[in-house]
Design a protein around this motif. Structure first.
Motif, mmCIF file in Angstrom:
data_model
loop_
_atom_site.group_PDB
_atom_site.id
_atom_site.type_symbol
_atom_site.label_atom_id
_atom_site.label_comp_id
_atom_site.label_asym_id
_atom_site.label_seq_id
_atom_site.Cartn_x
_atom_site.Cartn_y
_atom_site.Cartn_z
ATOM 1 N N LEU A 46 0.886 -1.068 0.028
ATOM 2 C CA LEU A 46 -0.101 -0.069 0.120
ATOM 3 C C LEU A 46 0.648 1.297 -0.025
ATOM 4 C CD1 LEU A 46 -3.024 1.080 0.206
ATOM 5 C CD2 LEU A 46 -2.755 0.936 2.646
ATOM 6 N N LEU A 47 1.968 1.282 0.890
ATOM 7 C CA LEU A 47 2.989 2.337 0.775
ATOM 8 C C LEU A 47 3.413 2.846 -0.744
ATOM 9 C CD1 LEU A 47 4.237 4.639 2.520
ATOM 10 C CD2 LEU A 47 5.842 2.697 2.934
ATOM 11 N N GLY A 48 3.824 1.487 -1.375
ATOM 12 C CA GLY A 48 4.361 1.691 -2.465
ATOM 13 C C GLY A 48 3.426 2.112 -3.483
ATOM 14 N N VAL A 49 2.234 1.861 -3.240
ATOM 15 C CA VAL A 49 1.258 2.299 -4.297
ATOM 16 C C VAL A 49 1.024 3.667 -4.207
ATOM 17 C CG1 VAL A 49 -1.008 2.056 -5.137
ATOM 18 C CG2 VAL A 49 0.435 0.008 -5.105
ATOM 19 N N ILE A 50 1.012 4.126 -2.794
ATOM 20 C CA ILE A 50 0.665 5.552 -2.373
ATOM 21 C C ILE A 50 1.783 6.470 -3.241
ATOM 22 C CG2 ILE A 50 0.320 7.124 -0.641
ATOM 23 C CD1 ILE A 50 -1.272 4.809 0.697
ATOM 24 N N MET A 51 3.007 6.052 -2.793
ATOM 25 C CA MET A 51 4.175 6.873 -3.336
ATOM 26 C C MET A 51 4.167 6.744 -4.769
ATOM 27 S SD MET A 51 7.368 5.400 -0.970
ATOM 28 C CE MET A 51 8.564 6.038 -1.715
ATOM 29 N N VAL A 52 3.934 5.921 -5.490
ATOM 30 C CA VAL A 52 3.805 6.060 -6.832
ATOM 31 C C VAL A 52 2.760 6.995 -7.446
ATOM 32 C CG1 VAL A 52 3.056 4.619 -9.085
ATOM 33 C CG2 VAL A 52 4.937 3.833 -7.370
ATOM 34 N N VAL A 53 1.536 6.704 -6.889
ATOM 35 C CA VAL A 53 0.300 7.754 -7.115
ATOM 36 C C VAL A 53 0.721 9.085 -6.627
ATOM 37 C CG1 VAL A 53 -2.045 8.329 -6.497
ATOM 38 C CG2 VAL A 53 -1.276 5.938 -6.942
ATOM 39 N N LEU A 54 1.357 9.404 -5.507
ATOM 40 C CA LEU A 54 1.901 10.721 -5.095
ATOM 41 C C LEU A 54 2.891 11.356 -6.331
ATOM 42 C CD1 LEU A 54 2.064 10.729 -1.398
ATOM 43 C CD2 LEU A 54 0.258 11.841 -2.910
ATOM 44 N N ILE A 55 4.143 10.499 -6.546
ATOM 45 C CA ILE A 55 4.695 11.032 -7.554
ATOM 46 C C ILE A 55 4.327 11.441 -9.075
ATOM 47 C CG2 ILE A 55 6.909 10.275 -8.834
ATOM 48 C CD1 ILE A 55 7.682 8.777 -6.388
ATOM 49 N N LEU A 56 3.484 10.560 -9.301
ATOM 50 C CA LEU A 56 2.519 10.799 -10.660
ATOM 51 C C LEU A 56 1.684 11.913 -10.638
ATOM 52 C CD1 LEU A 56 1.816 7.108 -11.755
ATOM 53 C CD2 LEU A 56 3.352 8.473 -12.775
ATOM 54 N N ALA A 57 1.127 11.934 -9.218
ATOM 55 C CA ALA A 57 -0.017 13.316 -9.047
ATOM 56 C C ALA A 57 1.097 14.723 -9.123
ATOM 57 C CB ALA A 57 -0.423 13.150 -7.862
ATOM 58 N N GLY A 58 2.204 14.483 -8.457
ATOM 59 C CA GLY A 58 3.156 15.660 -8.548
ATOM 60 C C GLY A 58 3.825 16.025 -9.961
ATOM 61 N N LEU A 59 4.098 14.940 -10.806
ATOM 62 C CA LEU A 59 4.442 15.239 -12.104
ATOM 63 C C LEU A 59 3.326 15.849 -12.831
ATOM 64 C CD1 LEU A 59 6.465 11.988 -12.710
ATOM 65 C CD2 LEU A 59 7.236 14.408 -12.350
ATOM 66 N N LEU A 60 1.817 15.218 -12.633
ATOM 67 C CA LEU A 60 0.702 15.490 -13.402
ATOM 68 C C LEU A 60 0.557 17.276 -13.147
ATOM 69 C CD1 LEU A 60 -1.745 14.857 -15.147
ATOM 70 C CD2 LEU A 60 -2.934 14.466 -13.025
ATOM 71 N N VAL A 61 0.737 17.553 -11.932
ATOM 72 C CA VAL A 61 0.380 18.882 -11.578
ATOM 73 C C VAL A 61 1.459 20.001 -12.352
ATOM 74 C CG1 VAL A 61 0.812 20.697 -9.737
ATOM 75 C CG2 VAL A 61 -0.518 18.551 -9.263
ATOM 76 N N GLY A 62 2.699 19.292 -12.292
ATOM 77 C CA GLY A 62 3.907 20.063 -12.985
ATOM 78 C C GLY A 62 3.705 20.324 -14.442
ATOM 79 N N ALA A 63 3.150 19.127 -15.029
ATOM 80 C CA ALA A 63 2.879 19.113 -16.392
ATOM 81 C C ALA A 63 1.839 20.248 -16.703
ATOM 82 C CB ALA A 63 2.394 17.791 -16.936
ATOM 83 N N VAL A 64 0.777 20.002 -15.871
ATOM 84 C CA VAL A 64 -0.587 21.230 -16.090
ATOM 85 C C VAL A 64 0.021 22.522 -15.976
ATOM 86 C CG1 VAL A 64 -2.716 21.876 -15.244
ATOM 87 C CG2 VAL A 64 -2.400 19.475 -15.464
ATOM 88 N N VAL A 65 0.780 22.797 -15.065
ATOM 89 C CA VAL A 65 1.393 24.212 -14.718
ATOM 90 C C VAL A 65 2.111 24.480 -16.134
ATOM 91 C CG1 VAL A 65 2.950 25.588 -13.330
ATOM 92 C CG2 VAL A 65 1.175 24.091 -12.273
#
Length: 167
Positions: free
Chosen positions: A102-121
């Motif tokens: 669960l921790l691994g999946v949460i980390m992957v999702v958080l990293i992807l979400a951060g990259l997604l926010v950066g790409a949107v910006v």
């Protein structure tokens, strides 16, 4: 008001033309059919448009529309799909609900979400830059549409306006 389309350098009137008209007359569009082999080895006829421009048409070309920078937008879509797939993988297999999984999946999702926010910006920043360039492009296009070209002395010019006396 009347436009004086005489060339300011040589005074020619018979060798002067509007730049946009000369550009259009020197550009040829042709529909072409070309035999093309597909990945499966089958042959078919591909259709397209070939554009041929003379040297003069390339020199008298209109200003180019500012290009859009689409890479951040494409990256945002890819990252969003990856984040949804990561969450889907977690919900699909209950055995992954161990604390470390669960921790691994949460980390992957958080990293992807951060990259997604950066790409949107980045997408928003590039879109604003593109929008800021459009008024300058429109002005250059308007100026180009008012230009004339003298084939005798090979010069472009803006015609002078003069008053025509009333009769």
């Amino acid at each position: 008001m009347h436009l004086d389309v005489r060339c300011p350098q040589c005074g020619s009137l018979d060798q002067v033309g509007k730049v946009s008209t000369l550009h259009a007359a020197s550009t040829t569009r042709t529909t072409v059919r070309v035999p093309q082999q597909s990945l499966t080895g089958e042959w078919h006829m591909a259709r397209g448009t070939a554009i041929t421009r003379t040297h003069l048409a390339r020199r008298l070309a209109p200003p180019r529309l500012p290009a859009r920078y689409m890479l951040p937008a494409v990256a945002a879509v890819v990252l969003a799909v990856m984040a949804v797939c990561s969450l889907g993988a977690l919900a699909d297999d209950p055995s992954r609900l161990t604390p470390s999984g669960l921790l691994g999946v949460i980390m992957v999702v958080l990293i992807l979400a951060g990259l997604l926010v950066g790409a949107v910006v980045l997408t928003v920043i590039e879109w604003r830059k593109h929008q800021a360039k459009l008024p300058g492009f429109r002005l250059r296009l308007q100026q180009w549409q008012g230009l004339f070209y003298c084939t005798r002395c090979d010069k472009t010019f803006v015609p002078a306006t003069r008053r025509v006396p009333a009769r």
